[in-house]
Design an enzyme around this catalytic site. Structure first.
Site, mmCIF file in Angstrom:
data_model
loop_
_atom_site.group_PDB
_atom_site.id
_atom_site.type_symbol
_atom_site.label_atom_id
_atom_site.label_comp_id
_atom_site.label_asym_id
_atom_site.label_seq_id
_atom_site.Cartn_x
_atom_site.Cartn_y
_atom_site.Cartn_z
ATOM 1 N N TYR A 135 0.938 -1.559 -0.071
ATOM 2 C CA TYR A 135 -0.221 0.317 -0.108
ATOM 3 C C TYR A 135 0.929 1.352 0.196
ATOM 4 C CZ TYR A 135 -4.594 -1.556 0.674
ATOM 5 O OH TYR A 135 -6.130 -1.960 0.440
ATOM 6 N N LYS A 205 1.256 -13.496 6.011
ATOM 7 C CA LYS A 205 1.124 -14.707 4.724
ATOM 8 C C LYS A 205 2.418 -15.159 4.749
ATOM 9 C CE LYS A 205 -1.010 -16.475 2.042
ATOM 10 N NZ LYS A 205 -1.738 -17.784 2.334
ATOM 11 N N ASP A 245 -4.539 -16.715 5.102
ATOM 12 C CA ASP A 245 -5.854 -17.467 4.922
ATOM 13 C C ASP A 245 -6.854 -18.081 5.731
ATOM 14 O OD1 ASP A 245 -3.713 -18.061 4.514
ATOM 15 O OD2 ASP A 245 -4.100 -19.670 3.396
ATOM 16 N N ASP A 269 -6.553 -4.610 6.165
ATOM 17 C CA ASP A 269 -7.519 -4.007 5.215
ATOM 18 C C ASP A 269 -9.189 -4.824 4.863
ATOM 19 O OD1 ASP A 269 -8.972 -2.059 3.573
ATOM 20 O OD2 ASP A 269 -8.173 -1.491 1.920
#
Ligand code: NAD
Length: 380
Positions: A135, A205, A245, A269
């Site tokens: 971002y 992740k 996830d 987000d």
């Protein structure tokens, strides 16, 4: 008399409606809780479309200076300027003031319809890193000389051979630093201890992005052990991690396992909005952008300017109101904050809400923004 000056941005679109509602309810709650000795002096500061018309700037320096001077503020939603200059006014504020935590508490209010069976088990506070990650805005459009140059650097200087379609690829850079991770995780751990919350979960992740997201996990654990080792050893604070996830699944299946979440910008987000939807509250979820070192905090509605309903007296003011409640908690005016939580709970339990929520409630009674605001004030 203990009065506090709070600079506020009215906002664009539905901004003036939600801001007026928020200020009326907060003033009434402060009056009710303290009967006079405490009082908020609201100081309007310009930003957004109306500021551009008047001052030729979407975010005048004086506005940023006011937030610095008073150390806090609250803002309604702002339109995103179209065409050059500032990409997003929110991002500009976060970057200029180095507001490195996006804080999003997620809780359920009885009576609000939710897509899950036990929304009451969702009670989390998300610490989303606000200044780094993919971002950061470092990217180049496919087909531009910059993208070509960047690819040339990857290929020639770095020996990268894995770009599948180099001619038509856009490129983005994902900076994640130890300092950036440490200040975020430190803030999350301190918050957990201050608010008697049992755990901090590092969501990442790192299994795929080993150095960026994996670095976040590694640096996060190290920081927690180094600075909060006693609390961890005594069992007062548990630090754990979860791959993003898996976290998105677990948060649906066993949300009671999670309390404070510390995560990177992009994960944060997605995670914040999913959790907000889980409590039926995407339209009523509040947020704040905070620098825990300087103490500077700007509270905000998390929805946009909703131009389709602006000026129609139907907007739900709760996102902005609850961000105002976060502000009250931030300054320690917890009695006033508690009165507003109670009033919201009682209002939703009797089905009284704006149309967006009321139409989903079995006993829903849709109210206009002003009527709902008056109703809440009556319940304080
Ligand atoms: P939006 O959140 O403004 O609206 C999406 C939909 O949700 C619309 O149908 C709207 O009517 C509805 N909605 C939003 N808030 C509501 C509320 N409080 N009560 C009832 N209904 C509500 O998103 P958008 O249409 O994608 O964006 C409009 C503008 O707002 C854009 O310029 C965007 O960049 C900006 N924006 C600003 C912020 C911010 O300032 N924090 C956040 C998101 C979008």
């Amino acid at each position: 008399m203990e009065s506090l000056t709070v600079p506020y941005i009215k906002g664009d679109g539905v901004g003036p409606e939600v801001t007026s509602s928020m200020m009326r309810v907060i003033d009434a709650a402060v009056e009710k809780a303290y009967g006079g000795p405490r009082h908020i002096d609201w100081l309007e500061v310009p930003a957004g479309g109306s500021a551009f018309e008047k001052y030729g700037s979407y975010m005048p320096d004086a506005t940023v200076d006011a937030f610095r001077k008073y150390g806090l503020g609250i803002k309604g939603p702002l339109m995103t300027p179209v065409g050059g200059g500032i990409r997003s006014l929110n991002v500009y504020l976060r970057q200029t003031l180095d507001l490195y935590v996006c804080l999003r508490p997620v809780r359920w209010f009885k009576g609000v319809e939710s897509p899950v069976k036990h929304p009451e088990n969702v009670d989390m506070v998300v610490f989303r890193e606000n200044t780094e990650d993919i971002y950061a805005g470092i990217e180049w459009e496919a087909g531009t000389p910059e993208a070509e140059k960047f690819y040339g650097f990857l290929r020639d200087a770095m020996g990268v051979t894995k770009v599948r379609f180099p001619e038509t690829s856009a490129f983005g850079v994902k900076p994640v630093s130890r300092e950036g991770t440490e200040r975020l995780v430190r803030a999350a751990c301190r918050y957990a201890l201050d608010h008697n919350r049992p755990s901090v979960t590092l969501v990442h992740k790192g299994n795929i992005m080993k150095f960026t997201e994996g670095g976040f996990k590694k640096w996060g654990y190290e920081l927690a052990q180094r600075e909060f080792g006693d609390a961890i050893a005594s069992g007062k604070l548990v630090i754990k991690d979860c791959i993003c996830d898996a976290f998105l699944q677990n948060a649906l299946l066993k949300p009671e396992d999670y309390s404070v979440i510390a995560t990177l910008n992009l994960n944060g987000d997605y995670v914040s909005d999913m959790l907000a939807a889980q409590v039926g509250g995407i339209g009523i979820s509040p947020g704040a952008n905070i620098n825990y070192d300087s103490g500077l905090a700007i509270f905000e509605a998390t929805h946009g300017t909703a131009p389709d309903i602006a000026g129609k007296d139907v907007v739900n003011p709760c996102s902005n109101l609850l961000s105002g409640v976060m502000l009250l908690e931030h300054i320690g005016w917890n009695e006033a904050a508690g009165l507003i939580y109670d009033a919201l709970e009682r209002s939703f339990a009797e089905g009284c809400a704006t149309a967006d929520l009321a139409r989903l409630m079995p006993n829903g009674k849709a109210m206009g923004t002003r009527e709902f605001t008056n109703h809440l004030i009556g319940l304080l």
